[in-house]
Design a protein around this motif. Structure first.
Motif, mmCIF file in Angstrom:
data_model
loop_
_atom_site.group_PDB
_atom_site.id
_atom_site.type_symbol
_atom_site.label_atom_id
_atom_site.label_comp_id
_atom_site.label_asym_id
_atom_site.label_seq_id
_atom_site.Cartn_x
_atom_site.Cartn_y
_atom_site.Cartn_z
ATOM 1 N N UNK A 175 0.855 -1.180 0.000
ATOM 2 C CA UNK A 175 0.000 0.000 0.000
ATOM 3 C C UNK A 175 0.896 1.237 0.000
ATOM 4 N N UNK A 176 0.293 2.363 -0.238
ATOM 5 C CA UNK A 176 1.046 3.620 -0.312
ATOM 6 C C UNK A 176 0.556 4.574 0.777
ATOM 7 N N UNK A 177 1.510 5.219 1.429
ATOM 8 C CA UNK A 177 1.220 6.282 2.379
ATOM 9 C C UNK A 177 1.583 7.593 1.688
ATOM 10 N N UNK A 178 0.568 8.405 1.401
ATOM 11 C CA UNK A 178 0.810 9.621 0.620
ATOM 12 C C UNK A 178 0.299 10.844 1.356
ATOM 13 N N UNK A 179 0.839 11.987 0.967
ATOM 14 C CA UNK A 179 0.440 13.269 1.538
ATOM 15 C C UNK A 179 -0.564 13.918 0.604
ATOM 16 N N UNK A 180 -1.796 14.081 1.096
ATOM 17 C CA UNK A 180 -2.844 14.696 0.283
ATOM 18 C C UNK A 180 -2.441 16.136 -0.044
ATOM 19 N N UNK A 181 -2.292 16.476 -1.331
ATOM 20 C CA UNK A 181 -1.824 17.828 -1.689
ATOM 21 C C UNK A 181 -2.824 18.929 -1.342
ATOM 22 N N UNK A 184 -3.188 18.269 3.096
ATOM 23 C CA UNK A 184 -1.915 18.079 3.789
ATOM 24 C C UNK A 184 -2.017 17.037 4.909
ATOM 25 N N UNK A 185 -2.895 16.048 4.722
ATOM 26 C CA UNK A 185 -3.048 14.961 5.670
ATOM 27 C C UNK A 185 -2.498 13.667 5.074
ATOM 28 N N UNK A 186 -1.930 12.818 5.936
ATOM 29 C CA UNK A 186 -1.422 11.526 5.480
ATOM 30 C C UNK A 186 -2.599 10.592 5.193
ATOM 31 N N UNK A 187 -2.558 9.925 4.029
ATOM 32 C CA UNK A 187 -3.647 9.049 3.604
ATOM 33 C C UNK A 187 -3.066 7.713 3.161
ATOM 34 N N UNK A 188 -3.709 6.612 3.587
ATOM 35 C CA UNK A 188 -3.325 5.278 3.117
ATOM 36 C C UNK A 188 -4.161 4.912 1.898
ATOM 37 N N UNK A 189 -3.517 4.272 0.924
ATOM 38 C CA UNK A 189 -4.217 3.916 -0.307
ATOM 39 C C UNK A 189 -3.616 2.641 -0.872
ATOM 40 N N UNK A 190 -4.486 1.732 -1.347
ATOM 41 C CA UNK A 190 -3.966 0.497 -1.921
ATOM 42 C C UNK A 190 -3.294 0.774 -3.258
ATOM 43 N N UNK A 191 -2.550 -0.209 -3.750
ATOM 44 C CA UNK A 191 -1.683 0.003 -4.911
ATOM 45 C C UNK A 191 -2.460 0.385 -6.163
ATOM 46 N N UNK A 192 -3.581 -0.288 -6.431
ATOM 47 C CA UNK A 192 -4.342 -0.014 -7.660
ATOM 48 C C UNK A 192 -4.890 1.402 -7.676
ATOM 49 N N UNK A 193 -5.473 1.827 -6.570
ATOM 50 C CA UNK A 193 -6.020 3.180 -6.510
ATOM 51 C C UNK A 193 -4.917 4.230 -6.613
#
Length: 253
Positions: A175-181, A184-193
């Protein structure tokens, strides 16, 4: 030794980590005491401790039961260690590093059909065919034939019960941990999305800061003979069975 454990039982207590959390932790401690008292969890844990003293392994299982309470009741039960199997590569105390474990339970055929009605026809066919197994052929001690048959076929002719195997295991998923542009909150997202979102953001010229990680995803399966009754995720996303291990033999593990 068993009496010493009974006289020195440990209580489950939630400890606050931050100022102001004491009220919440008191509620959690009270809830834990309520559920444990209703299912006699202390007695079940003492029984599993006695199993550890006798044979080196004790097992308890915690699960939700809807028979006595339609809304669900947390139950902790002692499990027979001789009905358990586990990952032979596990080396840590209490089998904390196991990748899978398995339990066998003998149930009435009608009880199995009631739990999994969509598999009733397949169970009936397998039962009527004699639960044949490739390992059942070959020479063995005729005096103990009923034991070989019970072990190989998954059917006990003396009681008429069938063996149901309940296995739990985990798989690693990315999964990916990304910063919502935008927030500015950390969001978890599966690989396909993430791949879809990343492609769209590149077209818009908006950079995405992300880190690829892995986590455990727990699954369970129920099998009766050659019939797979159910495959589903584990609700708590961890092993529902907990092991107590005695002294480990370094050479034989």
């Amino acid at each position: 030794v068993g009496g010493s454990e009974v006289n020195n039982r440990q209580a489950v207590q939630y400890i606050p980590r931050q100022v102001g959390d004491s009220g919440v932790n008191e509620v959690l401690t009270g809830a834990a005491d309520y559920f444990r008292d209703n299912c006699d969890a202390e007695d079940e844990e003492s029984d599993s401790f006695m199993d550890t003293v006798v044979c080196g392994v004790g097992v308890t299982e915690t699960y939700l039961d809807y028979v006595d309470n339609p809304e669900g009741m947390v139950i902790t039960d002692r499990r027979d260690p001789l009905s358990m199997r586990w990952d032979p590569s596990a080396k840590k105390r209490n089998l904390a590093d196991r990748r899978w474990d398995q339990r066998e339970e003998w149930q009435d055929e009608q009880e199995i059909k009631d739990k999994w009605p969509e598999k009733a026809d397949e169970i009936a066919v397998s039962s009527s065919s004699g639960w044949s197994d490739d390992n059942s052929s070959g020479e063995h001690n005729a005096d103990l034939a009923f034991l070989y048959e019970k072990d190989a076929t998954g059917s006990d002719p003396q009681t008429g019960k069938l063996r149901v195997l309940h296995e739990q295991w985990y798989e690693l998923e990315s999964f990916y941990l990304l910063l919502d542009p935008f927030t500015q909150q950390a969001v978890e997202m599966d690989a396909d999305k993430f791949l879809t979102l990343s492609a769209r953001m590149r077209k818009l010229g908006i950079p995405i800061q992300s880190v690829k990680k892995q986590r455990k995803k727990f699954f369970q399966a129920f099998v009766c003979g050659d019939v797979v009754l159910e495959v589903s995720p584990v609700a708590c996303n961890e092993f529902s069975r907990k092991f107590i291990t005695g002294r480990r033999d370094r050479n034989s593990n």
